[in-house]
Design a protein around this motif. Sequence first.
Motif, PDB file in Angstrom:
ATOM      1  N   PRO A 111      12.742 -12.345  -7.292  1.00 20.52           N
ATOM      2  CA  PRO A 111      11.412 -12.582  -6.711  1.00 20.52           C
ATOM      3  C   PRO A 111      10.960 -11.419  -5.832  1.00 20.52           C
ATOM      4  O   PRO A 111      11.770 -10.822  -5.119  1.00 20.52           O
ATOM      5  CB  PRO A 111      11.625 -13.854  -5.868  1.00 20.52           C
ATOM      6  CG  PRO A 111      12.793 -14.545  -6.505  1.00 20.52           C
ATOM      7  CD  PRO A 111      13.690 -13.448  -7.005  1.00 20.52           C
ATOM      8  N   LYS A 112       9.671 -11.124  -5.912  1.00 19.41           N
ATOM      9  CA  LYS A 112       9.088 -10.058  -5.101  1.00 19.41           C
ATOM     10  C   LYS A 112       7.984 -10.637  -4.220  1.00 19.41           C
ATOM     11  O   LYS A 112       6.836 -10.189  -4.231  1.00 19.41           O
ATOM     12  CB  LYS A 112       8.551  -8.947  -6.012  1.00 19.41           C
ATOM     13  CG  LYS A 112       9.645  -8.195  -6.770  1.00 19.41           C
ATOM     14  CD  LYS A 112       9.062  -7.158  -7.702  1.00 19.41           C
ATOM     15  CE  LYS A 112      10.153  -6.324  -8.361  1.00 19.41           C
ATOM     16  NZ  LYS A 112      11.116  -7.137  -9.139  1.00 19.41           N
ATOM     17  N   ASP A 113       8.351 -11.628  -3.433  1.00 21.52           N
ATOM     18  CA  ASP A 113       7.389 -12.316  -2.584  1.00 21.52           C
ATOM     19  C   ASP A 113       7.300 -11.708  -1.192  1.00 21.52           C
ATOM     20  O   ASP A 113       6.442 -12.090  -0.401  1.00 21.52           O
ATOM     21  CB  ASP A 113       7.760 -13.802  -2.460  1.00 21.52           C
ATOM     22  CG  ASP A 113       7.653 -14.534  -3.795  1.00 21.52           C
ATOM     23  OD1 ASP A 113       6.884 -14.072  -4.652  1.00 21.52           O
ATOM     24  OD2 ASP A 113       8.335 -15.563  -3.962  1.00 21.52           O
ATOM     25  N   GLY A 114       8.219 -10.806  -0.872  1.00 19.48           N
ATOM     26  CA  GLY A 114       8.189 -10.185   0.444  1.00 19.48           C
ATOM     27  C   GLY A 114       6.935  -9.345   0.625  1.00 19.48           C
ATOM     28  O   GLY A 114       6.666  -8.442  -0.175  1.00 19.48           O
ATOM     29  N   ASP A 115       6.186  -9.645   1.660  1.00 16.58           N
ATOM     30  CA  ASP A 115       4.913  -8.954   1.917  1.00 16.58           C
ATOM     31  C   ASP A 115       4.986  -8.339   3.317  1.00 16.58           C
ATOM     32  O   ASP A 115       4.723  -9.009   4.322  1.00 16.58           O
ATOM     33  CB  ASP A 115       3.754  -9.939   1.813  1.00 16.58           C
ATOM     34  CG  ASP A 115       2.387  -9.261   1.863  1.00 16.58           C
ATOM     35  OD1 ASP A 115       2.297  -8.157   2.435  1.00 16.58           O
ATOM     36  OD2 ASP A 115       1.418  -9.847   1.341  1.00 16.58           O
ATOM     37  N   LEU A 116       5.341  -7.078   3.380  1.00 22.38           N
ATOM     38  CA  LEU A 116       5.528  -6.414   4.666  1.00 22.38           C
ATOM     39  C   LEU A 116       4.200  -6.196   5.381  1.00 22.38           C
ATOM     40  O   LEU A 116       4.137  -6.228   6.620  1.00 22.38           O
ATOM     41  CB  LEU A 116       6.260  -5.086   4.451  1.00 22.38           C
ATOM     42  CG  LEU A 116       7.022  -4.498   5.641  1.00 22.38           C
ATOM     43  CD1 LEU A 116       7.915  -5.515   6.304  1.00 22.38           C
ATOM     44  CD2 LEU A 116       7.827  -3.283   5.198  1.00 22.38           C
ATOM     45  N   ASP A 117       3.135  -5.988   4.633  1.00 23.85           N
ATOM     46  CA  ASP A 117       1.806  -5.853   5.252  1.00 23.85           C
ATOM     47  C   ASP A 117       1.423  -7.134   5.984  1.00 23.85           C
ATOM     48  O   ASP A 117       0.949  -7.095   7.127  1.00 23.85           O
ATOM     49  CB  ASP A 117       0.752  -5.534   4.186  1.00 23.85           C
ATOM     50  CG  ASP A 117       0.847  -4.104   3.681  1.00 23.85           C
ATOM     51  OD1 ASP A 117       0.787  -3.181   4.516  1.00 23.85           O
ATOM     52  OD2 ASP A 117       1.005  -3.910   2.461  1.00 23.85           O
TER      53      ASP A 117
ATOM     54  N   ALA B  53      12.818   1.005  -1.750  1.00 20.16           N
ATOM     55  CA  ALA B  53      11.588   0.878  -2.529  1.00 20.16           C
ATOM     56  C   ALA B  53      10.337   0.897  -1.652  1.00 20.16           C
ATOM     57  O   ALA B  53       9.313   1.485  -2.034  1.00 20.16           O
ATOM     58  CB  ALA B  53      11.625  -0.401  -3.357  1.00 20.16           C
ATOM     59  N   ILE B  54      10.397   0.277  -0.476  1.00 22.65           N
ATOM     60  CA  ILE B  54       9.188   0.101   0.331  1.00 22.65           C
ATOM     61  C   ILE B  54       9.411   0.401   1.814  1.00 22.65           C
ATOM     62  O   ILE B  54       8.654   1.149   2.426  1.00 22.65           O
ATOM     63  CB  ILE B  54       8.640  -1.343   0.174  1.00 22.65           C
ATOM     64  CG1 ILE B  54       8.165  -1.575  -1.263  1.00 22.65           C
ATOM     65  CG2 ILE B  54       7.524  -1.613   1.177  1.00 22.65           C
ATOM     66  CD1 ILE B  54       7.707  -2.980  -1.554  1.00 22.65           C
ATOM     67  N   VAL B  55      10.453  -0.164   2.381  1.00 25.62           N
ATOM     68  CA  VAL B  55      10.582  -0.212   3.846  1.00 25.62           C
ATOM     69  C   VAL B  55      10.657   1.166   4.493  1.00 25.62           C
ATOM     70  O   VAL B  55       9.966   1.436   5.479  1.00 25.62           O
ATOM     71  CB  VAL B  55      11.822  -1.046   4.249  1.00 25.62           C
ATOM     72  CG1 VAL B  55      12.030  -1.005   5.764  1.00 25.62           C
ATOM     73  CG2 VAL B  55      11.670  -2.481   3.768  1.00 25.62           C
ATOM     74  N   LYS B  56      11.488   2.048   3.940  1.00 27.70           N
ATOM     75  CA  LYS B  56      11.722   3.325   4.631  1.00 27.70           C
ATOM     76  C   LYS B  56      10.486   4.218   4.671  1.00 27.70           C
ATOM     77  O   LYS B  56      10.396   5.113   5.511  1.00 27.70           O
ATOM     78  CB  LYS B  56      12.899   4.068   4.002  1.00 27.70           C
ATOM     79  CG  LYS B  56      12.654   4.613   2.611  1.00 27.70           C
ATOM     80  CD  LYS B  56      13.900   5.319   2.096  1.00 27.70           C
ATOM     81  CE  LYS B  56      13.670   5.956   0.733  1.00 27.70           C
ATOM     82  NZ  LYS B  56      14.907   6.589   0.213  1.00 27.70           N
TER      83      LYS B  56
END
Length: 408
Positions: free
Chosen positions: A296-302, A326-329
């Motif tokens: 699942p790719k439900d994590g929404d950092l915005d 992929a996104i955080v760094k």
Amino acid sequence: MTSLIAILFVISLIIEYYCYQAIKVLTNNKLIRHWWLGVSISALSIILIWSILIDRNNKGQVHFLLGFFMIVFIPKLVLALALIIEDFIRVFNFLFRKISSKPVQNQTYLPERRKAISAMGLGLASIPFLSIIEGIVWGKFDFRVRKVSIKFPDLPNEFDGYKIAQLSDMHLGSFDSKDYDKVARGITMLNNQNPDLFVFTGDSVNNLSEEMKPWLSLLKTIKAKDGKYSILGNHDYGVYVFGEDKIAQQKNIDKLNQYHESIHWNLLRNESIRLHKGNQFINIIGVKNWGIGHFPKDGDLDLATKNINDGEFNILLSHDPSHFDAIVKNFTKKMHLTLSGHTHGMQFGIEIPGVIKWSPIKYRYPKWADLYQENDKYLYVNRGFGFLGFSGRVGIWPEITIIELKKG
């Protein structure tokens, strides 16, 4: 699934062939040879038939099959590899001499060399055999406290020396009632560290929220001065039972949320909270699961950071460490420290501090255990508290992490 079983079966046949050749080299006793052949065929048949007929919702059957497979397969793989490598060397030498037109030297030593390598391979195979048995009986309860100190130049002064306890991947559905005292010992080890904050980074259950219910009274005893926070992992969705049924998944998550609330775990789902000390604060951010591949790719950092301003100190809880690369760094708002789990260290590997840290999972997740740094951002990957599938841990022990934040 059927094609995978067929491939594994063919590989197993190749391994069995080499192992039998080793036994033939080591002994002329036909009784021993026949006994080895009979046991090997029986074991292979059990694995093949059981893998087809198994009820995958029955954890006892799954644990038995995977444990039996590893006890049978891994030691034989080690034995077979010793002979396969020796065969490659022989072929290479033969081809080299053919190409270079050098005469083939006296080869009378080869049978004795083959016998020595077979004996060595058998000795090496005994190591994983005994280790896997130990991992099934004791290793999965050999909880280890790992302490990590990380320095941050922009850490608010009030949080210098702040201690965070992290658990991940409890997979409570894998434990039985008879395991209660052993699991309780792990919780006591955590409480003895007297943490300021407790965080749980996903996979409290294997599939169903109800797997958490028998453990609520024990989990409620976890102590932390400034609260307890949790997030979802891929197994918490119930996706491996409900498939694409989003309504059933949501009901499972809602029930899991109720259980987390009942033990005072604040489940963060793409949201953040502030922890205050004096007139200073840090942010704890929790996202839903985000993982590479089919996860699942439900994590929404915005969404999770919408109330956070640039320059604030942030700690992110994200179950899957692949989210970091992929996104955080490279996220616009700096995540100083990301806490993850998910990999379990594959529950199988070798770790000798300062010498070697290896698990097959590294070829899937380059960041699979311990602390990683990318410029001024950190990721810590917990090895997991519980187990899944294989009912044991070999070389990669269940982990209780204590992270101390330091100003520096």
